[in-house]
Design a protein around this motif. Structure first.
Motif, short mmCIF file in Angstrom:
data_model
loop_
_atom_site.label_atom_id
_atom_site.label_comp_id
_atom_site.label_asym_id
_atom_site.label_seq_id
_atom_site.Cartn_x
_atom_site.Cartn_y
_atom_site.Cartn_z
N PRO A 102 0.87 -1.13 -0.19
CA PRO A 102 -0.19 -0.68 -0.14
C PRO A 102 0.41 1.31 -0.31
CG PRO A 102 -1.00 -1.71 2.01
CD PRO A 102 0.56 -1.82 1.32
N THR A 103 0.34 2.35 -0.51
CA THR A 103 1.08 3.86 -0.60
C THR A 103 0.15 4.45 0.44
OG1 THR A 103 -0.08 4.56 -2.61
CG2 THR A 103 2.11 2.85 -3.17
N ALA A 104 0.59 5.59 0.28
CA ALA A 104 0.07 6.73 0.83
C ALA A 104 -1.06 7.21 0.47
CB ALA A 104 0.76 8.16 0.96
N LYS A 105 -1.59 7.29 -0.92
CA LYS A 105 -2.73 7.92 -1.93
C LYS A 105 -3.52 5.86 -1.41
CE LYS A 105 0.05 10.12 -4.99
NZ LYS A 105 -0.64 10.56 -6.80
N ASP A 106 -5.05 6.68 -1.71
CA ASP A 106 -5.69 5.34 -1.56
C ASP A 106 -5.82 4.55 -2.30
OD1 ASP A 106 -8.21 4.36 0.42
OD2 ASP A 106 -9.28 5.41 -1.50
N SER A 107 -5.96 3.32 -2.18
CA SER A 107 -6.04 2.08 -2.92
C SER A 107 -5.19 2.38 -4.36
CB SER A 107 -7.56 2.67 -3.82
OG SER A 107 -8.47 2.50 -3.26
N THR A 108 -4.26 2.58 -3.96
CA THR A 108 -2.99 2.34 -5.06
C THR A 108 -1.97 1.98 -4.02
OG1 THR A 108 -3.05 4.62 -5.48
CG2 THR A 108 -1.43 3.72 -6.06
N TYR A 109 -1.08 1.26 -4.84
CA TYR A 109 -0.50 -0.17 -4.15
C TYR A 109 0.81 -0.31 -5.09
CZ TYR A 109 -4.52 -2.39 -1.65
OH TYR A 109 -4.94 -2.25 -1.30
N GLN A 110 2.15 -0.36 -4.41
CA GLN A 110 3.49 -0.69 -5.92
C GLN A 110 3.44 -2.43 -5.78
OE1 GLN A 110 6.81 -0.46 -4.00
NE2 GLN A 110 7.84 -0.35 -5.60
N ILE A 111 3.22 -2.38 -6.81
CA ILE A 111 2.83 -4.00 -7.16
C ILE A 111 4.50 -4.28 -7.76
CG2 ILE A 111 2.61 -5.80 -9.41
CD1 ILE A 111 0.30 -3.59 -9.18
N ILE A 112 5.53 -6.23 -7.07
CA ILE A 112 6.22 -5.81 -6.96
C ILE A 112 5.78 -7.00 -7.78
CG2 ILE A 112 8.68 -6.83 -6.59
CD1 ILE A 112 7.83 -4.24 -3.84
N TYR A 113 6.41 -7.90 -8.22
CA TYR A 113 6.29 -9.52 -8.91
C TYR A 113 8.05 -9.97 -9.44
CZ TYR A 113 5.67 -13.65 -13.03
OH TYR A 113 5.62 -14.49 -13.66
N THR A 114 7.39 -11.00 -8.85
CA THR A 114 9.53 -11.69 -9.18
C THR A 114 8.87 -13.29 -10.16
OG1 THR A 114 10.56 -10.38 -7.83
CG2 THR A 114 11.18 -12.29 -8.24
N ILE A 115 10.11 -13.35 -10.73
CA ILE A 115 9.78 -14.73 -11.23
C ILE A 115 11.28 -15.05 -11.33
CG2 ILE A 115 9.61 -14.20 -13.81
CD1 ILE A 115 7.72 -16.73 -14.47
N SER A 116 11.81 -16.77 -10.78
CA SER A 116 12.70 -17.05 -11.03
C SER A 116 13.27 -18.74 -11.72
CB SER A 116 13.32 -17.00 -9.73
OG SER A 116 13.24 -17.55 -8.14
N SER A 117 13.96 -18.88 -11.91
CA SER A 117 13.75 -20.33 -12.83
C SER A 117 15.23 -21.13 -12.54
CB SER A 117 12.94 -20.38 -14.22
OG SER A 117 13.21 -21.86 -14.24
N PRO A 118 15.00 -22.45 -11.99
CA PRO A 118 16.93 -23.07 -12.49
C PRO A 118 17.39 -23.18 -13.86
CG PRO A 118 15.52 -23.92 -11.34
CD PRO A 118 14.43 -23.05 -11.67
N LEU A 119 18.03 -23.15 -14.43
CA LEU A 119 18.62 -23.52 -16.34
C LEU A 119 18.83 -24.56 -15.76
CD1 LEU A 119 19.38 -19.29 -16.82
CD2 LEU A 119 17.37 -20.63 -17.12
N ASP A 120 18.89 -25.67 -15.39
CA ASP A 120 19.59 -26.88 -15.71
C ASP A 120 19.26 -27.57 -16.63
OD1 ASP A 120 17.75 -26.85 -14.63
OD2 ASP A 120 17.47 -28.89 -13.22
N GLN A 121 17.86 -26.78 -17.33
CA GLN A 121 18.13 -27.48 -18.41
C GLN A 121 17.15 -26.04 -18.71
OE1 GLN A 121 14.01 -30.21 -18.51
NE2 GLN A 121 15.08 -32.17 -17.04
N MET A 122 17.32 -25.90 -20.65
CA MET A 122 17.14 -24.65 -21.16
C MET A 122 15.87 -24.67 -21.90
SD MET A 122 19.95 -22.38 -21.04
CE MET A 122 19.64 -21.80 -22.25
#
Length: 232
Positions: A102-122
């Protein structure tokens, strides 16, 4: 474990320069360049991670939470923010998290999406890029910030001078700043090959490289764009 010093307050001092066009496609091309560089230097690929950030208004949170079921992510209870995690987070596969702060503004959010994957198989790359495109199209706009990093290793101590010379040539990098410590090195630079970039004081930057030599003659290498926001 060291952490990148470019975080929090320093991030606020940077002016992010938005790249035109399809950011997910641009990010995919940059990841491809990093992969090719590491493979050409005969490094062992370890892990790939992408973080997407944007501040947006979410007027109907219940509907938003319901829509997250389509991403096979579970909501995790937290008093200060809303967090989703991959339903199969205990498996060694591609993992996703989504954080709404949540941010200081009503109904406003910082959205942080993270994706990670091992690369043992391409072959996991196809799934990885499909997930990034899906979340880009449905949760983010062209104002989102993309940060990707690739981790690799070599079961030996590498020639640091030879390595950075090779990477500079492969990606056509101009080095802006560097840190040399015992068994630990970082370089910050800029390449015209990538459109994603940040402004650090008077310089454009979009490449960050870290090399750490571990006990047992093992070298860990991380490269990211436009900066590393992961531990190394």
């Amino acid at each position: 474990m060291r952490y990148l010093f470019f975080l929090c307050s320093m991030m606020l001092a940077w002016n992010f320069i938005h790249a035109p066009g399809d950011k997910a496609a641009v990010n995919e091309e940059e990841i491809g360049d990093m992969l090719a560089t590491f493979q050409t230097y005969d490094l062992n690929l370890a892990n790939l991670q992408t973080t997407i950030k944007e501040t947006r208004k979410i007027s109907e949170m219940d509907r938003f939470i319901e829509s997250m079921k389509g991403y096979h992510m579970n909501i995790v209870e937290n008093e200060k923010n809303i967090r989703f995690e991959s339903a199969d987070k205990n498996k060694m596969t591609t993992q996703e998290t989504l954080l709404l702060v949540p941010t200081a503004k009503d109904s406003t959010y910082q959205i942080i999406y993270t994706i990670s994957s091992p690369l043992d198989q391409m072959k996991v790359l196809d799934t990885y890029h499909l997930k990034v495109k899906k979340v880009t199209n449905e949760l983010f706009s062209q104002n989102a910030q993309y940060f990707s990093c690739l981790e690799a290793w070599k079961d030996d101590i590498i020639d640091i001078v030879s390595f950075i010379k090779f990477v500079k040539k492969q990606l056509d990098i101009t080095i802006i700043d560097e840190i040399n410590e015992p068994e630990f090195y970082t370089w910050t630079g800029y390449t015209k090959q990538w459109t994603n970039k940040l402004k650090q004081q008077d310089d454009d930057i979009n490449v960050h490289i870290a090399v750490s030599e571990r006990i047992g003659d093992k070298t860990n290498i991380t490269i990211g764009t436009p900066i590393l926001i992961t531990e190394y």
